[in-house]
Enzyme design. Structure first.
Site, PDB file in Angstrom:
ATOM      1  N   ASN A  17       0.828  -1.206   0.000  1.00  0.00           N
ATOM      2  CA  ASN A  17       0.000   0.000   0.000  1.00  0.00           C
ATOM      3  C   ASN A  17       0.865   1.259   0.000  1.00  0.00           C
ATOM      4  OD1 ASN A  17      -2.994  -0.474   0.054  1.00  0.00           O
ATOM      5  ND2 ASN A  17      -2.373  -1.910   1.645  1.00  0.00           N
ATOM      6  N   MET A  93       0.755  -3.440  12.067  1.00  0.00           N
ATOM      7  CA  MET A  93       0.083  -4.499  12.813  1.00  0.00           C
ATOM      8  C   MET A  93       0.018  -4.257  14.320  1.00  0.00           C
ATOM      9  SD  MET A  93      -0.924  -6.192  10.330  1.00  0.00           S
ATOM     10  CE  MET A  93      -1.725  -7.518  11.220  1.00  0.00           C
ATOM     11  N   HIS A 112      -8.637  -1.256   6.478  1.00  0.00           N
ATOM     12  CA  HIS A 112      -9.088  -2.551   6.986  1.00  0.00           C
ATOM     13  C   HIS A 112      -9.676  -3.375   5.846  1.00  0.00           C
ATOM     14  CE1 HIS A 112     -10.367  -5.397  10.035  1.00  0.00           C
ATOM     15  NE2 HIS A 112     -11.543  -5.455   9.446  1.00  0.00           N
TER      16      HIS A 112
END
Length: 206
Positions: A17, A93, A112
């Site tokens: 990402n 995380m 998410h």
């Protein structure tokens, strides 16, 4: 063109990402500057992606995370010193605590891999697949003190196909993530995104 929106990015792994954001910036489609990347792991491949794009990096480790307050204070210090206006969690995380959230109120974004409020937690793709849902998706939201429960900014649906495996579903979800996160950042950079008193997010020119 207005000054680019300055963001700090938090990663834990491969940084796909992050790469999607870097690519959109390089293509001239995203008026954003990644001022620093911080990884929770020193071996995260995303650190290499950042370095190749000329972005300063910081890698933390288990010793730092032994005290979450110390780790969060370091994150705030590094991003503030780099001039970050927003914190972007991209596959990070670890849950951020009040030190970061108070330093960047309604300015910490999380991604998410499900349509919140359904399938919270670290195994959202597997959980959705196991539940037999016909549609799952991706959510970008502002992080708050409750895990996966901050104000929702944007969502995109991903159909679950009859022949899907968890792996093929995950691959398509990641493709949508790589489109949706830059889209949200573009609207942030344009000043289009506001959080109302009822904590609902509104996007102008969407």
């Amino acid at each position: 063109m207005a000054e680019p929106l300055k963001i700090g990015v938090l990663i834990s792994g491969s940084g796909t990402n992050l790469q999607a954001i870097i690519d959109e910036i390089a293509a001239g489609r995203l008026n954003v500057q990644v001022v620093k990347v911080i990884s929770s792991r020193p071996d995260a491949y995303g650190l290499k992606r950042a370095a190749e794009a000329g972005i300063p990096t910081v890698s933390l480790n288990r010793d730092v995370y032994a005290d979450r307050a110390v780790a969060d204070s370091l994150i705030v210090s590094e991003f503030r010193n780099a001039g970050a206006e927003y914190v972007v969690m991209a596959g990070y995380m670890r849950m951020l605590g009040p030190i970061v959230l108070d330093a960047f109120p309604d300015r910490v974004l999380n991604l998410h891999p499900a349509l919140l409020p359904s399938f919270k937690g670290a195994h959202a793709i597997q959980d959705a697949f196991d539940a037999g849902v016909k549609v799952t998706g991706v959510t970008v939201h502002f992080a708050n003190a409750e895990y996966d429960k901050g104000p929702i900014i944007a969502q995109r649906a991903v159909p679950v196909r009859e022949d899907d495996t968890v792996d093929t579903l995950e691959e398509r979800i990641h493709e949508v993530e790589h489109e949706l996160y830059p889209w949200v950042l573009a609207h942030l950079a344009a000043g289009d995104i506001t959080v109302a008193e009822d904590r609902k997010v509104h996007i102008a020119n969407a």
